[in-house]
Enzyme design. Structure first.
Site, PDB file in Angstrom:
ATOM      1  CG  HIS A 412      -1.805   1.199   1.326  1.00  0.00           C
ATOM      2  ND1 HIS A 412      -1.438   2.334   2.031  1.00  0.00           N
ATOM      3  CD2 HIS A 412      -3.016   1.466   0.798  1.00  0.00           C
ATOM      4  CE1 HIS A 412      -2.394   3.232   1.921  1.00  0.00           C
ATOM      5  NE2 HIS A 412      -3.360   2.729   1.181  1.00  0.00           N
ATOM      6  NE  ARG A 510      -4.911   2.069  -6.476  1.00  0.00           N
ATOM      7  CZ  ARG A 510      -3.893   2.653  -7.111  1.00  0.00           C
ATOM      8  NH1 ARG A 510      -3.832   3.970  -7.149  1.00  0.00           N
ATOM      9  NH2 ARG A 510      -2.959   1.938  -7.689  1.00  0.00           N
ATOM     10  NE  ARG A 558     -10.250  -0.754  -7.129  1.00  0.00           N
ATOM     11  CZ  ARG A 558      -9.036  -0.936  -6.623  1.00  0.00           C
ATOM     12  NH1 ARG A 558      -8.228  -1.835  -7.180  1.00  0.00           N
ATOM     13  NH2 ARG A 558      -8.599  -0.229  -5.606  1.00  0.00           N
ATOM     14  N   GLY A 680      -5.668  -7.248 -12.408  1.00  0.00           N
ATOM     15  CA  GLY A 680      -5.079  -6.806 -11.141  1.00  0.00           C
ATOM     16  C   GLY A 680      -3.971  -7.789 -10.792  1.00  0.00           C
ATOM     17  CB  SER A 681      -0.538  -8.181 -12.117  1.00  0.00           C
ATOM     18  OG  SER A 681      -0.004  -6.930 -11.726  1.00  0.00           O
ATOM     19  CG  ASN A 682      -0.370  -5.599  -7.310  1.00  0.00           C
ATOM     20  OD1 ASN A 682       0.550  -5.849  -8.077  1.00  0.00           O
ATOM     21  ND2 ASN A 682      -0.693  -4.380  -6.959  1.00  0.00           N
ATOM     22  CB  CYS A 730      -4.624  -1.551 -13.144  1.00  0.00           C
ATOM     23  SG  CYS A 730      -5.634  -2.738 -12.242  1.00  0.00           S
TER      24      CYS A 730
END
Length: 791
Positions: A412, A510, A558, A680-682, A730
């Site tokens: 974060h 966001r 989003r 959302g690759s994370n 993203c």
């Protein structure tokens, strides 16, 4: 009686090998007392056996087990509440009488041994589990100074036990996977030194690893203010071989912590004529250096020690000693520090970490360990903390720079700081020292977040002289790319600033930023108190700022993706949010929107989107659904949106976050309800590999470049394109790993959304990759894929 079964042991009965019996601090005091010729205040220690006896006898183990069941340590409010209840439960229990009598008797014997009735003592906590040494949890358990009387000592021992469950200690144990009920605590009861001066010393330079000198820091009064960083101490450098003083830096000191004659301690002002005086005599400096050499020789490693000078006889005492682990290990592996490191002679390195968001700034440090103190953070300070969460954003926006103990490039703090354009260093603990325990609160530092280094003091860089003649700079050129480069954004106030970047729009806006920065209250709470319009108006205003700044380029917002623990931090959230054992995989994203308990709040988000598009006329706004687990959820959510006037059409697109394996596997069915996907690759990497990227224990496994992740992404692109759907990404990977960017473009991805600080880099990189692909097609001599990426 065998040591392991004893409830109490004297210092001269203990040795450093007894860590499991009496903890690092107590066993080290025993080692010094028994085997090293240095002055150590005498005392005794309660043992791990005594701690466990107290807990078993009172039934505390079962009570604590019940209290901590389901605890989510990432929910700061819940963590504070549960830990407070555990500590209170411990304090409410009466210590077994036989244990009380034993401590009281030992205290009386201590007085007889030193020739003082009812002596003043310090009661220090000492963690006893061998895999939880004090050094790993510095400052997390308590120390009580200048106390006297058997009854008081017993009470302080119990308070030490309770301090095993401070918020910070519980958080760290949980994050490192330790059982809270396995740890035990020893309490060292040690004769009090009436310190007129005190401090710390090291047999190695902890910043550089240079072991030729002994470093001593000292201040007036008790040593707590040195350890806590409350004041700036004197610094003395002593040659280890000769014990000659090499350098002295005497710093002004206006306050000090002293013992009160009747017990306890107090802060007082240092008399004016003493504020600028040297705190130790040259002779005392040399005496301390001699002690340090003896201790290092005995332990056979670099040492970190605390000392005090007694006001009654001016005698120097060693209060504590522990191995300095970082440089002991590093120099043993790599040899003595190399001479080339001396290029930073004028720079004292405090900590190092991962360079998460580049930049160089200097300023005053503000260490915050508890989210309840966020409001104390001031504009322009440097935020030092364990890790940030969404409710920290208001403070982060005011920060000049951010430094954290934990986290990686996708945590974060990293993501938000890059978006805010704030220099940020994360994961200092993984590079040797935790920032929160190493950087004293209130000091000035220089942050080099480009290289991940924090220096002590404000360093002025020499400025190159500007030539007299005027220089005309050419405008920066960005070649057009077939792959669209979007930008991630959360804070609406930054939209104007970043609008000039060469991006094709906002790929991820966001919504959570608007909640934590402007609204602050839970949507269901606002509905309950009759203020639902506050949600609609505030959301719409924040979204408007972004859409207006970026127009006519598209903006994809989003919908809210808070976890329940984060929603609970909003005002009124406690009433509406469940306590989930794993909030990351709990009630979030799409599962909330159609839930009868939350649907009315989701409708407010839809109304805000409609207001921006229809009342403000900003048709460049599209939306994205996060964390949608199955096709049925997607169908339900899009129907609610349509009922609210948000139907898919030529100028209104609905995207789906592709962050769960089911989104990939069932893409052919999800295609019916959405216009495209944003990977959302994370989260996708975590769920494909079953690996928490913020868990230091397994974070080394986390890698977006893993073949399983790449196969999933390529499969999604192929299936989406068959039905005319677009695919973006993203996450952080494209801008962090050039080879991953190349993989995405070769796989046919339509767009990539990156943080503002990497838009230019990614734009140029994409152009280069696309040109290379065209060249390879022309020559037929391009590199072949060596891995089978087909699923």
């Amino acid at each position: 009686m065998e040591k392991e079964k004893a409830f109490l042991l004297w210092f001269d009965q203990l040795e450093r090998k007894d860590v499991a019996i009496a903890g690092g601090k107590s066993s080290s005091l025993g080692e010094l007392t028994s085997h090293v010729d240095v002055p150590v205040p005498y005392g005794f220690a309660t043992t791990a056996c005594a701690y466990r006896y107290f807990f078993e006898k009172t039934g505390l183990y079962e009570k604590i087990k019940t209290l901590i069941a389901g605890l989510d340590v990432d929910n700061s409010a819940q963590l504070r509440e549960v830990c407070a209840k555990v500590r209170q439960a411990i304090m409410d229990e009466e210590m077994p009488q036989d244990l009380q009598d034993l401590i009281a008797q030992a205290y009386e014997e201590l007085g007889e041994k030193v020739g003082q009735a009812d002596p003043f003592v310090a009661v220090r906590s000492s963690a006893t589990a061998e895999d939880l040494p004090d050094a790993s949890f510095a400052g997390q358990q308590d120390t009580y100074l200048n106390v006297k009387g058997a009854e008081t000592i017993v009470a302080k021992v119990k308070e030490c036990y309770a301090s095993c469950f401070t918020d910070r200690a519980v958080y760290y144990r949980e994050k490192q996977g330790f059982d809270h009920l396995d740890v035990a605590l020893s309490a060292a009861v040690q004769m009090m030194v009436f310190s007129k001066a005190a401090g710390v010393m090291f047999t190695v330079n902890v910043a550089t690893g240079d072991d030729k000198n002994i470093l001593i820091e000292g201040a007036w009064g008790l040593g707590e203010y040195v350890v806590q960083g409350t004041i700036t101490p004197d610094n003395y450098t002593v040659n280890k071989a000769t014990c000659e003083i090499v350098e002295k830096n005497v710093n002004a000191q206006d306050i000090k912590l002293i013992r009160k004659a009747d017990g306890d301690c107090e802060e007082v002002v240092v008399p004016l004529d003493e504020q600028n005086e040297q705190k130790l005599t040259d002779e005392q400096i040399k005496q301390l250096a001699e002690c340090a050499k003896k201790i290092e020789a005995h332990y056979g490693c670099y040492m970190d020690m605390e000392w005090g000078v007694d006001e009654r006889d001016n005698k120097v005492y060693i209060l504590q000693a522990r191995p300095e682990t970082v440089w002991s290990r590093r120099n043993k592996e790599n040899g003595a520090p190399k001479e080339e490191k001396k290029v930073t002679t004028d720079r004292k390195v405090i900590v190092k970490g991962l360079p998460a968001s580049p930049g160089n700034v200097a300023g005053r440090v503000h260490v915050i360990l508890d989210p309840s103190h966020i409001d104390e953070f001031k504009e322009g300070e440097i935020l030092v903390t364990e890790m940030t969460a969404p409710d920290w954003v208001p403070a982060m926006k005011k920060a000049k720079a951010i430094v954290t103990d934990s986290g990686g490039m996708t945590c974060h703090a990293s993501i938000v700081s890059r978006e805010l354009g704030i220099p940020c260093i994360v994961g200092t603990k993984s590079r040797g020292e935790a920032a929160t325990t190493t950087i004293p609160d209130g000091i000035d530092v220089t942050i080099d977040a480009t290289h991940g280094v924090v220096y002590e003091g404000i360093i002025e860089e020499p400025k190159a002289e500007q030539p007299a003649q005027q220089v005309v700079a050419a405008a920066e050129y960005f070649p057009p790319t077939g792959t669209k480069i979007y930008m991630n954004l959360g804070d609406p106030e930054l939209a104007e600033k970043y609008a000039a970047l060469p991006c094709d729009g906002i790929g991820l806006m966001r919504e959570e930023f608007i909640w934590t920065t402007y609204i602050h209250e839970h949507p269901l709470y606002l509905i309950k108190i009759g203020q639902p319009e506050k949600v609609v108006d505030q959301l719409a205003e924040g979204i408007r700022q972004v859409c207006q700044a970026m127009a006519p380029r598209p903006v994809t917002m989003r919908f809210s993706d808070f976890k329940s623990s984060e929603y609970r931090d909003l005002k009124g959230g406690d009433e509406f949010e469940p306590n989930e054992p794993s909030a990351l995989l709990g009630w979030r994203g799409a599962s909330r929107y159609y839930d009868p308990k939350y649907i009315e709040a989701f409708k407010l988000e839809c109304m805000a989107v409609r207001k921006v598009r229809e009342e403000f006329g900003l048709k460049n706004l599209n939306v994205m659904i996060p964390f949608c687990r199955n096709v049925e959820e997607c169908e339900k959510v899009t129907k609610i949106m349509a009922d609210c006037g948000l139907s898919r059409g030529k100028d209104f697109k609905v995207w789906l976050m592709a962050e769960i394996p089911s989104n990939i596997i069932l893409a052919d069915q999800f295609n019916k309800f959405v216009d495209g996907y944003s990977i959302g690759s994370n989260d996708l990497t975590m769920l494909v590999l079953g690996c928490d990227r913020d868990n230091d224990t397994v974070s080394h496994i986390y890698d977006e470049r893993n073949l399983a992740v790449r196969r999933a992404i390529r499969h999604l692109i192929e299936v989406a394109h068959k039905d005319g759907k677009t695919v973006s990404i993203c996450g952080q990977a494209p801008s962090v790993y050039p080879e991953f960017c190349e993989f995405l473009i070769k796989s046919g991805i339509d767009s990539m959304s990156v943080n503002p600080d990497t838009v230019k880099f990614t734009k140029k990189l994409a152009a280069q990759i696309e040109q290379r692909i065209m060249m390879d097609a022309l020559t037929g001599k391009g590199r072949q894929e060596v891995e089978d990426l087909n699923w």
